[in-house]
Design a protein around this motif. Structure first.
Motif, PDB file in Angstrom:
ATOM      1  N   CYS A   1       0.878  -1.247   0.074  1.00 58.54           N
ATOM      2  CA  CYS A   1       0.028  -0.060   0.092  1.00 58.54           C
ATOM      3  C   CYS A   1       0.931   1.296   0.227  1.00 58.54           C
ATOM      4  O   CYS A   1       0.549   2.383  -0.656  1.00 58.54           O
ATOM      5  N   ASN A   2       2.163   1.091   0.672  1.00 59.31           N
ATOM      6  CA  ASN A   2       3.037   2.352   0.544  1.00 59.31           C
ATOM      7  C   ASN A   2       3.235   2.549  -0.848  1.00 59.31           C
ATOM      8  O   ASN A   2       3.394   3.619  -1.301  1.00 59.31           O
ATOM      9  N   LEU A   3       3.775   1.570  -1.654  1.00 56.35           N
ATOM     10  CA  LEU A   3       4.352   1.452  -2.916  1.00 56.35           C
ATOM     11  C   LEU A   3       3.065   2.287  -3.684  1.00 56.35           C
ATOM     12  O   LEU A   3       3.229   3.012  -4.507  1.00 56.35           O
ATOM     13  N   ILE A   4       1.873   1.568  -3.474  1.00 56.01           N
ATOM     14  CA  ILE A   4       0.898   1.980  -4.518  1.00 56.01           C
ATOM     15  C   ILE A   4       0.430   3.434  -4.365  1.00 56.01           C
ATOM     16  O   ILE A   4       0.101   4.197  -5.370  1.00 56.01           O
ATOM     17  N   SER A   5       0.256   3.851  -3.254  1.00 59.72           N
ATOM     18  CA  SER A   5       0.004   5.268  -2.773  1.00 59.72           C
ATOM     19  C   SER A   5       1.005   6.098  -3.445  1.00 59.72           C
ATOM     20  O   SER A   5       0.609   7.227  -3.954  1.00 59.72           O
ATOM     21  N   ALA A   6       2.289   5.734  -3.304  1.00 56.33           N
ATOM     22  CA  ALA A   6       3.573   6.515  -3.876  1.00 56.33           C
ATOM     23  C   ALA A   6       3.436   6.565  -5.579  1.00 56.33           C
ATOM     24  O   ALA A   6       3.410   7.646  -5.813  1.00 56.33           O
ATOM     25  N   TYR A   7       3.080   5.419  -5.955  1.00 52.73           N
ATOM     26  CA  TYR A   7       2.649   5.334  -7.357  1.00 52.73           C
ATOM     27  C   TYR A   7       1.537   6.494  -8.027  1.00 52.73           C
ATOM     28  O   TYR A   7       1.823   7.134  -8.864  1.00 52.73           O
ATOM     29  N   ILE A   8       0.515   6.363  -7.261  1.00 56.09           N
ATOM     30  CA  ILE A   8      -0.707   7.040  -7.625  1.00 56.09           C
ATOM     31  C   ILE A   8      -0.066   8.716  -7.418  1.00 56.09           C
ATOM     32  O   ILE A   8      -0.529   9.421  -8.307  1.00 56.09           O
ATOM     33  N   LYS A   9       0.580   8.975  -6.205  1.00 52.68           N
ATOM     34  CA  LYS A   9       1.031  10.275  -6.087  1.00 52.68           C
ATOM     35  C   LYS A   9       1.975  10.719  -7.314  1.00 52.68           C
ATOM     36  O   LYS A   9       1.796  11.779  -7.717  1.00 52.68           O
ATOM     37  N   SER A  10       2.921   9.925  -7.485  1.00 53.96           N
ATOM     38  CA  SER A  10       3.711  10.146  -8.750  1.00 53.96           C
ATOM     39  C   SER A  10       2.961  10.460  -9.803  1.00 53.96           C
ATOM     40  O   SER A  10       3.435  11.266 -10.837  1.00 53.96           O
ATOM     41  N   LEU A  11       1.731  10.084 -10.175  1.00 56.04           N
ATOM     42  CA  LEU A  11       0.884  10.291 -11.378  1.00 56.04           C
ATOM     43  C   LEU A  11       0.220  11.648 -11.402  1.00 56.04           C
ATOM     44  O   LEU A  11      -0.432  12.067 -12.071  1.00 56.04           O
ATOM     45  N   GLY A  12       0.397  12.206  -9.957  1.00 52.94           N
ATOM     46  CA  GLY A  12      -0.150  13.490 -10.133  1.00 52.94           C
ATOM     47  C   GLY A  12      -1.611  13.421  -9.171  1.00 52.94           C
ATOM     48  O   GLY A  12      -2.246  14.715  -9.228  1.00 52.94           O
ATOM     49  N   TYR A  13      -1.896  12.464  -8.607  1.00 53.99           N
ATOM     50  CA  TYR A  13      -3.219  12.342  -7.934  1.00 53.99           C
ATOM     51  C   TYR A  13      -3.048  12.282  -6.365  1.00 53.99           C
ATOM     52  O   TYR A  13      -1.935  12.186  -5.638  1.00 53.99           O
ATOM     53  N   ALA A  14      -4.175  12.978  -5.593  1.00 56.10           N
ATOM     54  CA  ALA A  14      -4.027  12.930  -4.252  1.00 56.10           C
ATOM     55  C   ALA A  14      -4.397  11.452  -3.542  1.00 56.10           C
ATOM     56  O   ALA A  14      -5.466  11.481  -3.171  1.00 56.10           O
ATOM     57  N   ALA A  15      -3.387  10.780  -3.256  1.00 57.98           N
ATOM     58  CA  ALA A  15      -3.626   9.487  -3.033  1.00 57.98           C
ATOM     59  C   ALA A  15      -3.047   9.594  -1.447  1.00 57.98           C
ATOM     60  O   ALA A  15      -2.018  10.398  -1.168  1.00 57.98           O
ATOM     61  N   GLU A  16      -3.680   8.690  -0.455  1.00 57.99           N
ATOM     62  CA  GLU A  16      -3.250   8.901   1.032  1.00 57.99           C
ATOM     63  C   GLU A  16      -3.353   7.438   1.499  1.00 57.99           C
ATOM     64  O   GLU A  16      -4.196   6.741   1.364  1.00 57.99           O
ATOM     65  N   TYR A  17      -2.183   7.316   2.065  1.00 61.05           N
ATOM     66  CA  TYR A  17      -1.903   5.933   2.668  1.00 61.05           C
ATOM     67  C   TYR A  17      -2.405   5.689   4.049  1.00 61.05           C
ATOM     68  O   TYR A  17      -2.408   6.632   4.954  1.00 61.05           O
ATOM     69  N   VAL A  18      -3.463   4.826   4.156  1.00 57.10           N
ATOM     70  CA  VAL A  18      -3.976   4.327   5.364  1.00 57.10           C
ATOM     71  C   VAL A  18      -3.643   3.017   5.962  1.00 57.10           C
ATOM     72  O   VAL A  18      -4.040   2.177   5.369  1.00 57.10           O
ATOM     73  N   ASP A  19      -3.013   3.228   6.936  1.00 54.26           N
ATOM     74  CA  ASP A  19      -2.536   1.848   7.908  1.00 54.26           C
ATOM     75  C   ASP A  19      -3.962   1.402   8.514  1.00 54.26           C
ATOM     76  O   ASP A  19      -4.467   2.096   9.430  1.00 54.26           O
ATOM     77  N   ALA A  20      -4.430   0.220   8.245  1.00 61.39           N
ATOM     78  CA  ALA A  20      -5.816  -0.111   8.716  1.00 61.39           C
ATOM     79  C   ALA A  20      -5.646  -0.309  10.176  1.00 61.39           C
ATOM     80  O   ALA A  20      -6.802  -0.569  11.002  1.00 61.39           O
ATOM     81  N   ARG A  21      -4.460  -0.353  10.740  1.00 60.81           N
ATOM     82  CA  ARG A  21      -4.413  -0.810  12.329  1.00 60.81           C
ATOM     83  C   ARG A  21      -4.770   0.528  13.119  1.00 60.81           C
ATOM     84  O   ARG A  21      -5.073   0.436  13.998  1.00 60.81           O
ATOM     85  N   GLU A  22      -4.790   1.866  12.280  1.00 63.98           N
ATOM     86  CA  GLU A  22      -5.453   2.942  12.697  1.00 63.98           C
ATOM     87  C   GLU A  22      -6.897   2.802  12.886  1.00 63.98           C
ATOM     88  O   GLU A  22      -7.771   3.649  13.612  1.00 63.98           O
ATOM     89  N   ILE A  23      -7.657   2.118  12.267  1.00 58.31           N
ATOM     90  CA  ILE A  23      -9.095   2.133  11.757  1.00 58.31           C
ATOM     91  C   ILE A  23      -9.759   0.957  12.160  1.00 58.31           C
ATOM     92  O   ILE A  23     -10.911   0.837  12.278  1.00 58.31           O
TER      93      ILE A  23
END
Ligand SMILES: Nc1ncnc2c1ncn2[C@@H]1O[C@H](COP(=O)(O)OP(=O)(O)O)[C@@H](O)[C@H]1O
Ligand SMILES: N[C@@H](CC(=O)OP(=O)(O)O)C(=O)O
Length: 460
Positions: A130-152
């Protein structure tokens, strides 16, 4: 808001991640979304194997660790073009890999890996991905946010298959996922109130997606996988299995409980509670509508909806003339098994009450027998129970469908076909809801049984 989930089969490598992200971005054009991802295909198994090896003091886990590190590097290289960004992403992943390395080294030193430690080790698959994918989406210019499910996702401490505290969890989800970002949420994991990492059970990311869906009040939860939907049987076994347009929550729960791996059985629990449709879709065929799992599914023309099976089970037969009319023996059988945390998959009792037969996974059969020997020692000495027989190498096959309810002749048609094919049936069980009928055959006849039953109901 829509919640999407992509499993390991959809995120095997950088190319598959690109395909998946294009689907995500397409949906994000018109909807607020949260996307739950599992670990990359094979990574959870890899992590658990490393944990086992480290526990045994087998230093070859380091080679597996190097292979996992390479896998992450290759994925970053394949996804991120800009060198500086690539370095930044890899440094985040390296931080996680360093932590994992320390934990594995600790396990190797103490030669002990508790269920609690295994959960922590397994959590790295989803956290890395999920860290990798959110970084990839951000690199494409979109507002992605990593959420660790342990928080929720708040659970108890039953490691390996933790129990969710829905009330707390829903509150946490609602608060955390209230913005407009594309949320990238780790599947499979949660945490206790004290912040200890837990997992929801193997293949549990579907369940995570439904929990998140219920927490945000989603209009729909889409489970994206590598098949066109829920099929009438496992397509790897039955070549002419076909996609079901709609199935009910209850049918999906029964099919998945009896082994249809396409969806985790618990997924339906939050979906039923909040009446949220679940749609199964194919990453490789996104325009195909897939299967809708809903409260009241459209009726179809066949007498059953699908067939599923669980290989690798054992049948334990508890027999004794004293079982007839002696109150409490069945209760003692079940409490003995429950105390030893044996998961009973099927129960069958003849109306003579002369025997009770239970089916469990073969890996738990020995533990089950010793629990029974211990708890029913008095009954054995008093000859109320004569013996516990155990037959291994069996498979449960189940037919499932709302249309079975009140339709005469289903069992006749089933066992006529099975009998004509020369297949021996060891035990039979049917719930009073008439939603499923399950029976036990030799594992070596499992696939033949499923094909025979599929022909009997869908070809005739
Ligand atoms: N009745 C069924 N309908 C669809 N797929 C099934 C069924 N029974 C078993 N499967 C298997 O489930 C697989 C999808 O589950 P899984 O591999 O866990 O996917 P994911 O990695 O996306 O979670 C399919 O590839 C298919 O082989
Ligand atoms: N990664 C976890 C959770 C999961 O759901 O995986 P998948 O979606 O690939 O079945 C597992 O392998 O058990």
């Amino acid at each position: 808001m829509k919640v999407l989930k992509f499993g390991g089969s959809s995120v095997a490598d950088a190319d598959r991640i690109k395909t998946v992200v294009s689907i995500v971005l397409d949906i994000a054009k018109t909807e607020r979304i949260a996307v739950v991802f599992s670990a990359m295909k094979g990574v959870t198994d890899m992590l658990l194997t490393m944990a086992d090896k480290a526990e045994k003091g087998d230093a070859s886990y380091r080679e597996d660790f190097a292979a996992l590190t390479d896998k992450q590097k290759t994925a970053v290289d394949g996804l991120i073009a800009d060198e500086k960004e690539k370095e930044e992403v890899f440094s985040v992943l390296s931080g996680l890999l360093d932590e994992l390395k320390d934990i594995l080294h600790g396990v190797e030193l103490v030669k002990e890996c508790s269920k609690r430690s295994k959960d922590l080790i397994a959590s790295f698959g989803e956290r890395l991905n999920c860290n990798l994918i959110s970084a990839y989406i951000k690199s494409l210019g979109y507002a992605a946010e990593y959420v660790d499910a342990r928080e929720i996702i708040r659970t108890d401490a039953s490691h390996g298959e933790a129990v969710v505290d829905f009330e707390t969890t829903y509150g946490l989800i609602e608060k955390r996922l209230s913005g407009d970002n594309i949320y990238i949420v780790t599947g499979f994991i949660g945490s206790t109130e004290e912040g200890v990492t837990t997992t929801l059970g193997r293949n549990g990311s579907d369940y995570s997606a439904a929990i998140v869906g219920a927490g945000v009040g989603a209009s729909e939860v889409e489970i994206w996988t590598d098949v066109d939907g829920v099929l009438s049987a496992d397509p790897r076994i039955v070549k002419d299995a076909f996609v079901l347009e709609e199935v009910s929550f209850a049918e999906a729960m029964e099919l998945s409980f009896f082994g249809a791996k396409v969806i985790h059985p618990y997924t339906m629990i939050p979906a039923v509670e909040k009446n949220i449709p679940i749609v199964i879709k194919n990453t490789m065929n996104p325009s195909y509508p897939g299967t809708r799992i809903v409260k009241d599914a459209k009726r179809h023309k066949w007498p059953i909806t699908g067939i599923a099976s669980i290989p690798g089970v054992s049948l334990i037969n508890i027999e004794g003339s004293g079982m007839m009319g002696t109150p409490g023996i069945a209760a003692r059988v079940f409490s003995a098994l429950a105390e030893s945390k044996i998961n009973i998959i099927m129960i069958s009792q003849a109306s003579s009450e002369h025997s009770i037969c239970i089916v469990c996974r073969s890996s738990e059969a020995r533990k089950a027998i010793s629990a029974l020997e211990k708890t029913l020692e008095y009954e054995k000495r008093a000859r109320l129970v004569s013996r516990f027989d155990c037959i291994n190498d069996l498979e449960i096959v189940a037919i499932v469908g709302e249309n079975m309810r009140g339709t005469p002749g289903i069992a006749g048609r089933l066992f006529d076909a099975v009998g004509k094919a020369g297949i021996n049936v060891h035990a039979i069980a049917q719930g009073s809801s008439e939603l499923n009928l399950s029976f036990v055959v030799d594992e070596k006849e499992g696939q033949k049984t499923i094909k025979t039953v599929h022909d009997a109901f869908f070809k005739a």
